[in-house]
Design a protein around this motif. Structure first.
Motif, PDB file in Angstrom:
ATOM      1  N   ILE A  58     -39.320  30.278 -57.230  1.00 15.69           N
ATOM      2  CA  ILE A  58     -39.054  31.114 -56.065  1.00 15.69           C
ATOM      3  C   ILE A  58     -39.354  30.690 -54.657  1.00 15.69           C
ATOM      4  N   TYR A  59     -38.758  30.566 -53.652  1.00 15.06           N
ATOM      5  CA  TYR A  59     -39.305  30.365 -52.372  1.00 15.06           C
ATOM      6  C   TYR A  59     -38.844  31.236 -51.312  1.00 15.06           C
ATOM      7  N   PRO A  60     -39.894  32.086 -50.908  1.00  8.89           N
ATOM      8  CA  PRO A  60     -39.875  32.892 -49.830  1.00  8.89           C
ATOM      9  C   PRO A  60     -39.496  32.527 -48.400  1.00  8.89           C
ATOM     10  N   VAL A  61     -38.650  32.730 -48.043  1.00 10.15           N
ATOM     11  CA  VAL A  61     -37.908  31.854 -46.746  1.00 10.15           C
ATOM     12  C   VAL A  61     -38.565  33.076 -45.419  1.00 10.15           C
ATOM     13  N   THR A  62     -39.533  32.696 -44.955  1.00  7.42           N
ATOM     14  CA  THR A  62     -40.128  33.564 -43.953  1.00  7.42           C
ATOM     15  C   THR A  62     -39.493  32.958 -42.478  1.00  7.42           C
ATOM     16  N   ALA A  63     -39.361  34.095 -41.553  1.00 12.95           N
ATOM     17  CA  ALA A  63     -38.717  34.004 -40.243  1.00 12.95           C
ATOM     18  C   ALA A  63     -39.929  33.094 -39.391  1.00 12.95           C
ATOM     19  N   PRO A  64     -39.679  32.267 -38.333  1.00 16.41           N
ATOM     20  CA  PRO A  64     -40.451  31.560 -37.443  1.00 16.41           C
ATOM     21  C   PRO A  64     -41.349  32.577 -36.676  1.00 16.41           C
ATOM     22  N   GLU A  65     -42.127  32.349 -36.001  1.00 17.31           N
ATOM     23  CA  GLU A  65     -43.017  33.600 -35.156  1.00 17.31           C
ATOM     24  C   GLU A  65     -42.182  34.401 -34.251  1.00 17.31           C
ATOM     25  N   ASN A  66     -41.132  33.889 -33.444  1.00 19.40           N
ATOM     26  CA  ASN A  66     -40.244  34.503 -32.664  1.00 19.40           C
ATOM     27  C   ASN A  66     -39.151  35.106 -33.459  1.00 19.40           C
ATOM     28  N   GLY A  67     -38.999  35.010 -34.700  1.00 17.91           N
ATOM     29  CA  GLY A  67     -37.780  35.369 -35.394  1.00 17.91           C
ATOM     30  C   GLY A  67     -36.722  34.091 -35.414  1.00 17.91           C
ATOM     31  N   PHE A  68     -35.641  34.518 -36.208  1.00 14.75           N
ATOM     32  CA  PHE A  68     -34.458  33.309 -36.312  1.00 14.75           C
ATOM     33  C   PHE A  68     -33.660  33.714 -34.868  1.00 14.75           C
ATOM     34  N   ALA A  69     -33.414  32.632 -34.318  1.00 15.50           N
ATOM     35  CA  ALA A  69     -32.490  32.709 -33.367  1.00 15.50           C
ATOM     36  C   ALA A  69     -30.999  32.703 -33.802  1.00 15.50           C
ATOM     37  N   PRO A  70     -30.103  33.094 -33.140  1.00 13.82           N
ATOM     38  CA  PRO A  70     -28.635  33.207 -33.196  1.00 13.82           C
ATOM     39  C   PRO A  70     -28.383  31.799 -33.545  1.00 13.82           C
ATOM     40  N   ASP A  71     -27.926  31.299 -34.640  1.00 16.72           N
ATOM     41  CA  ASP A  71     -27.660  29.719 -35.026  1.00 16.72           C
ATOM     42  C   ASP A  71     -27.252  29.739 -36.396  1.00 16.72           C
ATOM     43  N   ILE A  82     -30.574  25.259 -45.487  1.00 15.96           N
ATOM     44  CA  ILE A  82     -31.850  25.348 -46.364  1.00 15.96           C
ATOM     45  C   ILE A  82     -31.823  23.859 -47.159  1.00 15.96           C
ATOM     46  N   ASN A  83     -32.811  23.345 -47.179  1.00 13.77           N
ATOM     47  CA  ASN A  83     -33.171  21.919 -47.821  1.00 13.77           C
ATOM     48  C   ASN A  83     -34.362  21.966 -48.759  1.00 13.77           C
ATOM     49  N   VAL A  84     -34.413  21.277 -49.973  1.00 11.04           N
ATOM     50  CA  VAL A  84     -35.462  21.453 -50.791  1.00 11.04           C
ATOM     51  C   VAL A  84     -35.595  20.009 -51.246  1.00 11.04           C
ATOM     52  N   GLY A  85     -36.908  19.864 -51.664  1.00 12.40           N
ATOM     53  CA  GLY A  85     -37.420  18.523 -52.348  1.00 12.40           C
ATOM     54  C   GLY A  85     -38.850  18.588 -52.957  1.00 12.40           C
ATOM     55  N   TRP A  86     -39.451  17.442 -52.942  1.00 10.47           N
ATOM     56  CA  TRP A  86     -40.765  17.233 -53.838  1.00 10.47           C
ATOM     57  C   TRP A  86     -41.540  16.119 -53.258  1.00 10.47           C
ATOM     58  N   HIS A 113     -37.312  23.552 -46.630  1.00  7.78           N
ATOM     59  CA  HIS A 113     -37.111  23.411 -45.338  1.00  7.78           C
ATOM     60  C   HIS A 113     -35.893  24.100 -44.691  1.00  7.78           C
ATOM     61  N   VAL A 114     -36.296  24.618 -43.522  1.00  2.67           N
ATOM     62  CA  VAL A 114     -35.070  25.501 -42.764  1.00  2.67           C
ATOM     63  C   VAL A 114     -34.923  24.788 -41.461  1.00  2.67           C
ATOM     64  N   TYR A 115     -33.546  24.077 -41.432  1.00  6.56           N
ATOM     65  CA  TYR A 115     -33.345  23.401 -40.051  1.00  6.56           C
ATOM     66  C   TYR A 115     -32.421  24.328 -39.331  1.00  6.56           C
ATOM     67  N   ASN A 116     -32.573  24.077 -37.987  1.00 13.80           N
ATOM     68  CA  ASN A 116     -31.359  24.583 -37.257  1.00 13.80           C
ATOM     69  C   ASN A 116     -30.246  23.918 -36.984  1.00 13.80           C
ATOM     70  N   SER A 117     -29.223  23.842 -36.256  1.00 14.45           N
ATOM     71  CA  SER A 117     -28.179  23.265 -35.853  1.00 14.45           C
ATOM     72  C   SER A 117     -28.474  21.812 -35.377  1.00 14.45           C
ATOM     73  N   ASP A 118     -29.591  21.786 -34.590  1.00 11.19           N
ATOM     74  CA  ASP A 118     -30.226  20.632 -33.822  1.00 11.19           C
ATOM     75  C   ASP A 118     -30.795  19.793 -34.887  1.00 11.19           C
ATOM     76  N   GLY A 119     -31.016  20.060 -36.161  1.00 15.58           N
ATOM     77  CA  GLY A 119     -31.670  19.387 -36.952  1.00 15.58           C
ATOM     78  C   GLY A 119     -33.490  19.369 -36.931  1.00 15.58           C
ATOM     79  N   GLU A 120     -33.753  20.638 -36.289  1.00 13.75           N
ATOM     80  CA  GLU A 120     -35.146  20.810 -35.894  1.00 13.75           C
ATOM     81  C   GLU A 120     -35.713  21.749 -37.179  1.00 13.75           C
ATOM     82  N   LEU A 121     -36.991  21.353 -37.547  1.00 13.64           N
ATOM     83  CA  LEU A 121     -37.540  22.123 -38.635  1.00 13.64           C
ATOM     84  C   LEU A 121     -38.059  23.340 -38.104  1.00 13.64           C
TER      85      LEU A 121
END
Length: 887
Positions: free
Chosen positions: A775-788, A792-796, A743-751
């Motif tokens: 191996i985890y490919p990290v893909t940008a959201p539809e509008n790309g990564f905003a400056p922030d 990176i969090n992992v789990g099962w 999971h990729v979270y922004n500074s506001d804790g949003e996924l």
């Protein structure tokens, strides 16, 4: 970590104590049962059977031979199909021998392989003439219906599974009339000839050790209780006759060596030798040895006339009885013995026969002497061969020890007669082995049973060697008072006999079990079962192939090693019989569509014993098979069982459909193959050894050991913003399949984006202290990564229950459960550039980990990404048949 190790050690100790207690109780119960059995056995006043030792041995031989006879279906014993074909040909052609087509030497194999007698048409004909006369009262015009070949037979493959039957048999057995009755009569005659063989071997054993009659008894036992001899005797095979004739000839030659020439004995020996050479070429081995023995007797006894009579009688008898057949070979094929023609019909060995070839085929030779049944494709327990190896080793050592003792006697003339008998038998064995090597260098015939014509030499030699060792063992264990006991009487004959009783009984019991447990099950067709008989834990599925429906399968879903056998059972439901016999093709395949079993099994159901045209509507069959994994598997992944049906050719597949009548490719989950000690690289990783282990351990079963990331500008990222590479270690065996997520979270804790997938090897196959790099490919959201700033969090989480996650720390009244681990943070500047943190890598390397392709399916929250093997042989859309529990 120490707390977990302590807990694991405690569980291991408890388990070991429980196993020890169980084994102790089991051992005590076994001893109690043995004690009760022995008390019962000793309490019965068993009646004395008024039979001599030889008569008892013959009685058990006939009983065992009869069991071997009925356990092997007709035409399934070694080459019986073609030996009987030779008999049939003689009957149909009024005794005229067949002639091979040798007009084109390059096509001898192709032009003569379709005959009903194959290479047996080049054998001397006495046995076949005898069997033709013996079977003449019986009508064998129905023979063709019993000769329908099994197209999938695996002849000559002792370690193979299923398809042992050369021909197709009726499920309900054959009637005891016509061809089957004629074959059983011939088999009984073979057993009768075996009785004569045992008598000759027994007498030969007594002749070479007259002061130890027990040698004859043991020689008879080694012959009568040889499983392969029993199997051959209870079959239609010319070996039975040549073994009998050769054994009597060897006995007569031994008598001549011991007592000198006798006119009647010499004439009888010559006649029997002539008959033997008209039965099989292996009888010719005796000629040079008998000639040398005759010259030695003539010199010893100064009896030149005796050797001239013997030699003349042998020449006249051979010319009168067998010579015509040898000269016929010279006229037809340009060779006296016909061996080249026979080899070309049987199949010429293409590669040079060297010492290393012999070593490579020695296993088959060794097993073939004691027991490889059917079409040289059924072997018995390794324990049988181990016992046989021990007997042979001790016997050979004993013979060498005996000869060395006789040579060391100062008055050598006293031992000369004894040595001559042993050397005579050794000469037969030596030349027999040379003849065997010559024949097997011409064609593929590495079978130890080819030495059976020299039984009267081999068995007495083994027996005299074994008794010699047994004598010394008993002598050393209980040495007598040498002041009044002669050396030869130090261990009396009764003690030697008594010492052999239990070994002989055990050997007899083992021989009794072989046809029942080894041979009979290979030809027994599965019987229909009820639906309720399918085990409750079997996987229920639905796959319909026209008139046949797969309704379930049963297999042990576990880790397998390369080269290991995978056993499974398929449950078939018959909609209605098929017009033609369909063939089933089964193989083990990797997730990438590669076949990873040593071979695809193409077979009729029931391992070749059932035909779909004989099935009855509504019947259910349990069909069991084994497939062997390739040894050169260098990875670890789950594999599937591929099942297809076809008619005549593999390309003509029967379409499989599911309950919705949609075309499917039947791939059944069955296990995983694990290369042992697979090295996992720790390079290019930021190892987390300094952190508390419990802060990165999920559910106490999976621990994060390190991670890395690749720069976002690398082209190998295949569309991903960057790649995260994580090293995981399993802390115990895992029973559940878990999905890994990032999971990729922004500074506001949003996924803002995520990646969920099941590792190539599902976690249910992970075990203690194994490492895996994910191996985890990290893909940008539809509008790309905003400056922030992002984390990176992992789990099962559980594959079948996505709401159930593996927690690092369980929830308390004060704090909620923690189910993710924060690997690192990265930032995106105003220019949209991704800035990854610096990692502390102590073991860098230029080799980057393999980067997978970007997902081809749209990711959804807590979604599962799975791989299905593509079917490269069909353009039609297909799905995979799974068990109902997984659908």
């Amino acid at each position: 970590m120490e707390e977990q190790n302590s807990e694991f050690q405690k569980k291991l100790n408890d388990w070991l104590y429980k196993v020890g207690d169980y084994l102790t109780i089991l051992g005590q119960r076994i001893l109690e049962l043995l004690q009760k059995f022995w008390s019962w056995y000793k309490s019965i006043n068993w009646p004395d059977i008024p039979l001599t030792a030889f008569q008892l041995l013959v009685l058990f031989y006939v009983i065992f031979g009869s069991i071997f006879m009925v356990s092997t279906p007709i035409l399934e014993a070694s080459d019986e199909l073609w030996h009987f074909g030779m008999v049939e040909y003689l009957r149909e052609n009024n005794g005229q021998l067949p002639v091979y087509d040798v007009s084109d030497p390059d096509l001898i194999y192709e032009n003569n392989r379709d005959t009903i007698y194959r290479q047996e048409g080049s054998q001397p004909p006495l046995y076949y003439y005898t069997m033709a006369l013996l079977s003449s009262p019986f009508d064998i015009s129905d023979a063709e219906q019993y000769r329908i070949p099994n197209p999938h037979v695996r002849a000559g493959e002792p370690g193979s599974f299923a398809n042992k039957n050369l021909v197709l048999h009726p499920v309900d057995g054959v009637p005891l009339t016509g061809t089957p009755l004629a074959i059983y009569i011939m088999r009984l005659f073979g057993i009768a000839m075996g009785v004569v063989t045992i008598w000759a071997v027994w007498q030969s054993g007594e002749l070479i050790a007259p002061h130890r009659p027990v040698v004859g008894l043991l020689a008879g036992v080694l012959t009568a209780f040889n499983p392969m001899f029993l199997f051959i005797s209870a079959s239609v095979n010319n070996d039975t006759m040549v073994i009998m004739l050769n054994s009597v000839v060897i006995l007569l030659a031994l008598q001549t060596l011991r007592e000198g020439f006798d006119l009647r004995r010499s004439l009888l020996l010559a006649i029997l030798l002539g008959l033997a050479t008209l039965t099989k070429l292996s009888a010719l081995v005796l000629v040079p040895v008998i000639a040398v023995a005759g010259l030695w007797v003539a010199r010893r006894d100064k009896d030149l006339s005796g050797v001239l009579v013997l030699g003349g009688a042998m020449l006249i008898a051979w010319g009168t009885i067998a010579g015509w057949w040898y000269f016929r070979n010279l006229d037809l094929y340009g060779e006296l013995f016909g061996t080249q023609t026979m080899a070309m019909v049987a199949g010429v060995r293409e590669d040079p026969y060297t010492f290393f070839t012999f070593l490579g085929e020695f296993e088959g030779f060794r097993q073939g002497y004691w027991g490889v049944f059917g079409a040289f494709n059924i072997i018995t327990s390794p324990l049988v061969y181990a016992i046989a190896d021990f007997i042979v080793f001790v016997g050979i050592f004993g013979v060498i020890f005996l000869v060395s003792q006789l040579v060391s006697i100062q008055d050598f003339s006293f031992a000369r007669r004894e040595i001559s008998l042993v050397l005579f038998l050794l000469g037969i064995v030596l030349i027999g082995i040379i003849a065997y090597l010559n024949w097997t260098s011409m064609t593929y015939a590495s079978q130890g049973r080819l030495l059976f014509p020299f039984f009267a030499a081999i068995s007495p030699l083994l027996a005299v060697g074994l008794i010699e060792i047994l004598w010394w063992v008993l002598f050393l264990l209980s040495p007598p008072d040498r002041s009044y006991v002669r050396a030869g009487d130090a261990v009396p004959e009764p003690i030697l006999r008594e010492s052999l009783q239990w070994p002989v009984r055990i050997a007899g019991f083992i021989v009794l079990l072989i046809p029942i447990l080894t041979i009979l099950p290979q030809y027994r067709a599965p019987r229909p079962i009820e639906l309720a008989d399918i085990p409750d834990d079997a996987n229920r599925i639905f796959a319909e192939y026209d008139n046949i429906r797969l309704i379930g399968y049963d297999a042990v879903d576990r880790r397998y090693l390369p080269g290991e056998r995978v056993r499974f059972t398929l449950y078939w439901e018959v909609i209605e019989p098929t017009e033609d016999d369909l063939t089933m093709a089964i193989a083990l395949v990797s997730p990438f569509g590669d076949e990873i079993s040593t071979r695809t099994i193409s077979t009729y159901p029931g391992g070749g014993t059932l035909r779909t045209s004989t099935w009855e509507a509504g019947d259910i069959y349990a069909d069991t098979y084994e497939l062997t994994l390739l040894r050169n598997v260098h990875s670890r992944y789950p594999f599937d069982l591929s099942i297809n049906w076809y008619d005549e050719i593999p390309e003509a597949r029967v379409t499989a459909t599911n309950e919705n009548d949609s075309t499917i490719n039947v791939l059944l989950d069955i296990g995983a193959v694990i290369r042992p000690n697979l090295p996992v690289s720790f390079s290019d990783l930021d190892l987390l050894q300094d952190e508390e282990a419990n802060t990165r351990t999920f559910g106490r079963i999976i621990r994060l050991e390190g991670f890395a990331h690749t720069p976002p500008e690398l082209e190998e990222n295949n569309g991903a913003a960057f790649i995260v590479d994580a090293l995981w270690e399993s802390q115990s065996s895992i029973e559940t399949d878990y999905i890994a997520f990032l999971h990729v979270y922004n500074s506001d804790g949003e996924l803002v984006t995520q990646y969920d997938f099941q590792y190539q090897l599902p976690t249910r196959y992970w075990t203690f202290n194994e490492n895996f790099r994910l191996i985890y490919p990290v893909t940008a959201p539809e509008n790309g990564f905003a400056p922030d700033t992002y984390t990176i969090n992992v789990g099962w989480y559980e594959k079948d229950n996505p709401e159930i996650r593996l927690n690092i720390e369980e929830a308390t009244e004060e704090d909620p459960a923690i189910s993710t681990y924060q690997m690192f943070e990265f930032t995106v500047n105003n220019a949209g550039e991704i800035i990854l943190p610096e990692l502390e890598i102590d073991n860098p390397t230029d080799d980057l980990p393999d980067v997978p392709l970007a997902p081809t399916e749209e990711d959804t929250p807590e979604a599962e990404l799975t791989q299905q093997a593509d079917d490269t042989e069909s353009d039609e859309p297909e799905t995979t048949a799974e068990s109902e529990d997984e659908e």
